[in-house]
Design an enzyme around this catalytic site. Structure first.
Site, PDB file in Angstrom:
ATOM      1  N   LYS A 187      10.135   3.500 -13.127  1.00 24.96           N
ATOM      2  CA  LYS A 187       9.007   3.802 -12.237  1.00 24.96           C
ATOM      3  C   LYS A 187       8.225   2.505 -12.098  1.00 24.96           C
ATOM      4  O   LYS A 187       7.562   2.074 -13.042  1.00 24.96           O
ATOM      5  CB  LYS A 187       8.133   4.900 -12.854  1.00 24.96           C
ATOM      6  CG  LYS A 187       6.870   5.234 -12.058  1.00 24.96           C
ATOM      7  CD  LYS A 187       6.108   6.409 -12.676  1.00 24.96           C
ATOM      8  CE  LYS A 187       4.856   6.734 -11.845  1.00 24.96           C
ATOM      9  NZ  LYS A 187       4.160   7.938 -12.332  1.00 24.96           N
ATOM     10  N   GLU A 233       1.664   4.359  -9.052  1.00 21.62           N
ATOM     11  CA  GLU A 233       0.578   4.908  -9.868  1.00 21.62           C
ATOM     12  C   GLU A 233       0.225   3.977 -11.030  1.00 21.62           C
ATOM     13  O   GLU A 233       0.225   4.373 -12.194  1.00 21.62           O
ATOM     14  CB  GLU A 233       0.953   6.312 -10.375  1.00 21.62           C
ATOM     15  CG  GLU A 233       1.086   7.317  -9.242  1.00 21.62           C
ATOM     16  CD  GLU A 233       1.486   8.717  -9.680  1.00 21.62           C
ATOM     17  OE1 GLU A 233       2.045   8.849 -10.772  1.00 21.62           O
ATOM     18  OE2 GLU A 233       1.244   9.658  -8.919  1.00 21.62           O
ATOM     19  N   ASP A 286       4.783  15.526  -3.693  1.00 20.19           N
ATOM     20  CA  ASP A 286       4.962  15.534  -5.139  1.00 20.19           C
ATOM     21  C   ASP A 286       5.166  16.941  -5.676  1.00 20.19           C
ATOM     22  O   ASP A 286       4.247  17.504  -6.266  1.00 20.19           O
ATOM     23  CB  ASP A 286       3.752  14.885  -5.812  1.00 20.19           C
ATOM     24  CG  ASP A 286       3.972  14.678  -7.305  1.00 20.19           C
ATOM     25  OD1 ASP A 286       5.136  14.772  -7.746  1.00 20.19           O
ATOM     26  OD2 ASP A 286       2.996  14.425  -8.021  1.00 20.19           O
ATOM     27  N   GLU A 334       4.727  21.901 -12.855  1.00 22.13           N
ATOM     28  CA  GLU A 334       3.434  21.253 -12.707  1.00 22.13           C
ATOM     29  C   GLU A 334       2.552  21.937 -11.656  1.00 22.13           C
ATOM     30  O   GLU A 334       1.405  22.276 -11.927  1.00 22.13           O
ATOM     31  CB  GLU A 334       3.644  19.778 -12.341  1.00 22.13           C
ATOM     32  CG  GLU A 334       2.345  19.024 -12.107  1.00 22.13           C
ATOM     33  CD  GLU A 334       2.568  17.545 -11.842  1.00 22.13           C
ATOM     34  OE1 GLU A 334       3.738  17.103 -11.836  1.00 22.13           O
ATOM     35  OE2 GLU A 334       1.573  16.825 -11.651  1.00 22.13           O
TER      36      GLU A 334
END
Lengths: 683, 683
Positions: B286, B290, B369, B397
């Site tokens: 990643k 973010e 997402d 989530e």
């Protein structure tokens, strides 16, 4: 003893020294001062008087470059206890109480005296303040007493080193679940507190967790050390306790206040504490509040809960400070009947008169929780047979978190000056908490501190003014806001008129400015949940915390009237009750707290409510920009470190105020569809 | 070796054993099975074949009460590698690839064979599944290959023991920044994964912090142990890496992928890893996402960033899995031009063809997402010269966090079956990720796991079905949702028709039910910031995350059309592009994702948008209540532990669904002022 030797060999820094930085004073006033500052005579001795002596010598040395001689005979300045000042007559106008001080001119120079040693220390700090402000010697005489008996700070420090609602770094007291070893910074904090007359400190957060519970046992030797340090500055030590301590520490099956074993456990524990700390202040208790344990668990009321502790403390002169911050923090937002604003009154009024005389109820200034604007708690004046203290919040939880300048003295003044009409006109909060309206054995004022281990103590240098101002107000709530800022600016930044004007302007208007760009007209909240920084209009709207604005496309506000609302206005005495209950007479800054109002409602300004929201939010940001612009004019008048720091903070404030403006305005524009009359950008 | 001795002496628990609990089978079918289950002949050996043997013996023992004899000559069941099965002819219809298996009936009994040992293991698990489902022996024959080459789970486990977005307790891998010592539970996890054909695992969270960075160095010996454990179950080990490792671990001044020292550092590091783990899978990265470090820091693009690692891994057969979850997470909500939905496409399309052949781009199913509903990522089909895998999220989530039952197979099926039209009709996502549409050297499917150290692995027992179903779909994306639930229910709960009907009904409708009471028509989010549980309609509306619904009093939705919006619809191939771009042809479940729509807009049902929102939110809660009611009918058909657990969870779901319903309905009612046609309670 040479008075100067006790000063730490620490590099002076105006950022760190705050209002005690004692800048050099030049001639001719310095020469005048030199005529009496060359010598100090100290009458009597005690740890507090030693501190007074040391402070006096240090201040004189720092401001005048003189190392005063310690003399047996009075040649320049004499300090000591009034009774021991043989041959010096004090007049009746100098009639002071046990904490008061006299600064008296004499043919040899000045006498600084108190009835007790604490007064001597306060007199010395006052004297140094007068010198630093270049007061002509003939104007230096004073005789002053504090109006509030208890003048406390509450540290919301946790033993892991964090500070609940702290915005200035980590705790100076604790680190990694142990006591800090850096006593210098704690001593300097004690000096700062004493210099503004603080006489009590609660060493740990009201939310008492695992390690803090053990302050009564494993960590008691550390508490003893801090108590000794604070004692030298006339500050009494208190602890926040865990109501479940008999279970957690004592291994008892219950913490029921009516259980004999529990009572015995507390008596024994208190006895142990007083063996080590003979002047221990007592306990601060947050019970049955926001998930903290308390007497409710055992079907007992707050009076039964508090009195059990009070009995244990009574033989030693200790007190129980019992917080009134009790409400249902698991409210269903769909429940329109329950009103958090009613909770403290509903919980405690039935108990008026049932508390022992060494219990004090500590009441937050407003019924909600330290919002930028809320009415004064209806408990003030209503409780007639119960000791009570006012709780303020110096740390800026809901008022900009020490990123925004928000000078809170004007807010506190409004609270202190609020007339409850409990015994007719003049029944102000300040008269209540100082014991002047109702006879109270213990009373006063407490505030949650705003300091941490940040190099400047408070995160934002201008937030130092809130700590300073709190102490000055606690000493004398009649002091004018402007007088406090004048003093603080001069002590902190020096005498420049320009500096004085700019900072005065910023400080004195900053609360209203903050209010303008945040939540409007007393509705409160609208913050991000949890950390409470920055705007989230619905952040607490559908939550369990009892904090609702109830905005829809037609209007906003909570109907708290007697006729159609939650009846909260009825908790106040007339004429306040009627004034709040009537939308037309309700002070506009509290309009949305007490009333549900359509967006098209016309305010006294002639503006609609919605236009008022838009306008104030645009104005607020513009005002912060003006703060920045006027601050820029101080570039050559303030040291670079502090100039740059405040400039940086103001830039942050501009950006974050714009965020508030845009979120709040967009929220209401989207909800109402009513455009801004001035056609400004709303998203 | 006695095949049964390797089984742990662990108390059997259906909660813990999940779909591998191997309930006893009764006569007459048990008698039929006994005719071939009395003996196992194992041809060849390897750690994986040993696992297969052990699993087979354990399953037979558990279901039939028979301890199979290990025999040299084929008397009942023979397992092994096809090539080594002397004298056994396999037909052309049994043509399998290197991971496939054959279950073949034979006069002695059954042959379970694979071209390689992994196939043998998969064959054994399939065989046991068929036995547990009481398949008549004459219907047991199979020849199957997985359609996806890589079938991976990503663990978002942190070494402190937490799991990012984990809802089933703590990590089974780590505790207190060390590796866990409880290898039994990890081995049982490996068994579960292997039983549904998973062949790769990433051992740590994609957000790689201090300790996890050291998996490449200090903790490599621990990784070796886990790799060995997983290897026995045919599962290859991968690690998520910190792109700044050359700085953090190597002490280099840079992590620039074009810097020779950086390249050398990685080459050396990779060489060390392969010395210890010869079949190491490679790295998951990643980067520049973010706040994670990446090649952007050095002005390099993602291809340069990934290829540098790929070069280091290439000599050892390792791969780089590079995530496409790259967007501006510091967007100004006032910026109406930037569209997070465009970001992955805009970032990666220009790089198509520039990645080395051992780099795979891992693409989340949707452009946002893992929302309850969003379109398929436009990268699928658009990237024609780049290896790619689909990333799904088993952990719930945004879909109820394993408190709500939300069976995700139907959602994933929609993704897999989505026709991109990249090469005309039939260019489905499942054909792309399995390498059937474009030639790809490496491709497949990955999903974020939903397990933790909870006694039932997944927090909610019914969430075990998502892990099971993921594996089954990854093996063969053409499998029907219902076929998967049939299997899972029978393996987990037994054969009761009533149990089958009730759980099937709950599972298969649960995603739509969850969607009904949460965010409507593809708009997404509306969750509490941070933890993402529960409703907060404006929770991400004024944030920096690029996730906006833009609701005002007139309408809601994001205009992503080409003509007047962000142009996102133009990233799709025709006819999808036109279909999405036109409000009338846009699938209604995605209406608010692609279009801004007034509340009075009529949907195909004839209802207005606002009435649709009200109705679905009321319906959703009623459906959950029906789940609870139908679950109650299973009281005597399921063991108490699991019955009570699911009942408790359904009660929580009812309560929390009602919270969603009331918050969302109240939000829109307050915003629009439009009443519910049916007059139901909205606050």
């Amino acid at each position: 003893m040479d008075a100067t030797t006790k000063r730490p060999d620490r590099k002076k820094s105006p950022v760190y020294d705050c209002w005690l930085n004692y800048r050099p004073i030049n001639a001719p006033i310095a020469d005048a001062y030199a005529t009496f500052c060359h010598s100090i005579t100290c009458v009597g001795t005690s740890p507090v008087i030693e501190s007074a002596l040391s402070e006096l010598a240090y201040g004189i040395q720092s401001m005048l470059g003189i190392t005063p001689e310690r003399t047996q005979t009075f040649q320049g300045i004499a300090i000591g206890i009034v009774e021991q000042m043989d041959g010096i007559a004090f007049s009746e106008t100098e009639n002071i109480d046990e904490e008061g001080y006299i600064i008296k001119r004499h043919k040899q120079g000045f006498i600084i005296a108190g009835k007790q040693d604490r007064g001597v220390l306060y007199g010395v700090f006052a004297f140094l303040r007068l010198l630093q402000m270049k007061t002509p010697p003939e104007k230096i005489e004073r005789a002053e007493c504090p109006l509030n008996k208890l003048r406390m700070v509450n540290q919301w420090d946790n033993m892991d080193g964090t500070i609940e609602r702290g915005y200035a770094g980590k705790s100076i007291f604790y680190k990694d679940n142990r006591f800090s070893e850096d006593m210098e910074i704690i001593r300097d904090y004690a000096r700062m507190l004493a210099s503004v007359g603080i006489n009590g400190i609660v060493l740990n957060n009201v939310n008492v967790h695992h390690y803090e519970t053990r302050l009564l046992t494993d960590f008691l030797p550390d508490v003893v050390k801090l108590a000794e340090l604070f004692r030298r500055y006339g500050i009494q030590t208190f602890l926040s306790i865990n109501y479940s301590s008999p279970i957690d520490l004592g291994g008892l099956p219950t913490a029921d206040p009516l259980d004999a074993a529990v009572q015995n456990w507390w008596c024994e524990k208190v006895r142990e504490i007083y063996q080590s700390i003979p002047d221990f202040g007592g306990f601060l208790v947050k019970a049955d509040s926001e998930y903290r344990p308390g007497p409710f668990t055992y079907g007992r009321d707050h009076a039964e809960g508090a009195n059990m502790l009070a009995k244990a403390l009574k033989p030693f002169g200790g007190i129980v400070i019992w917080r009134c911050f009790v409400y249902n923090c698991m409210q269903d937002w769909r429940d329109l009947e329950t009103d958090r604003a009613n909770a403290a009154y509903d919980n405690f009024m039935p108990l008026d008169g049932k508390f022992m005389d060494n219990v004090i109820l500590q009441i937050k200034n407003g019924p909600m929780d330290f919002q930028v604007r809320e009415p004064v708690s209806s408990l003030f004046g209503s409780l007639k047979k119960t000791n009570q203290m006012l709780e303020l919040q110096i740390t800026q939880e809901y008022t900009g978190q020490q990123k925004h300048v928000c000078y809170l003295i004007p807010q506190w003044k409004e609270v202190l000056d609020f007339d409850t009409f409990a015994k007719g006109s003049g029944s102000t909060v300040k008269r209540i908490i100082s014991g002047r309206l109702f006879p109270q054995k213990h009373c006063g004022i407490a505030a949650v501190s705003n300091i941490g281990d940040d190099a400047n103590w408070t995160g934002h240098i201008l937030a130092q003014a809130n700590l300073y101002g709190y102490g000055r107000l606690a000493w004398n709530p009649d002091t004018d806001s402007r007088a406090i800022t004048d003093e603080w600016i001069r002590l902190t930044f020096g005498d420049s008129d320009k500096v004085m004007d700019v900072i005065n302007d910023i400080l004195l208007s900053s609360w209203h400015t903050y209010e303008k760009y945040t939540s409007p007209l007393g509705i409160g909240w609208m913050v991000n949940p949890g950390h409470h920084y920055g705007p989230s209009v619905d952040g607490y709207e559908y939550s369990a915390w009892g904090t609702y604005h109830r905005a829809d496309c037609h209007g906003i506000g909570v109907d708290r009237t007697v006729e159609t609302g939650t009846g909260n206005t009825g908790q106040y005495f007339p004429p306040n009750a009627e004034m709040y209950n009537n939308r037309e007479t309700c002070p506009e800054e509290l309009l949305l707290f007490f009333h549900r109002v359509p967006y098209t409602y016309r305010l006294k300004s002639g503006k609609t409510l919605i236009q008022h929201i838009y306008d104030t939010h645009f104005e607020g940001v513009e005002q912060v920009k003006r703060y920045r612009d006027s601050w820029l004019e101080l570039k050559d008048l303030i040291d670079t470190e502090r100039f740059d720091h405040v400039l940086k903070m103001l830039e942050i404030q501009i950006k974050d105020a714009a965020e508030w403006r845009d979120v709040v305005n967009s929220y209401f524009f989207r909800k109402t569809g009513i455009p801004d009359e001035k056609g400004r950008t709303i998203y």
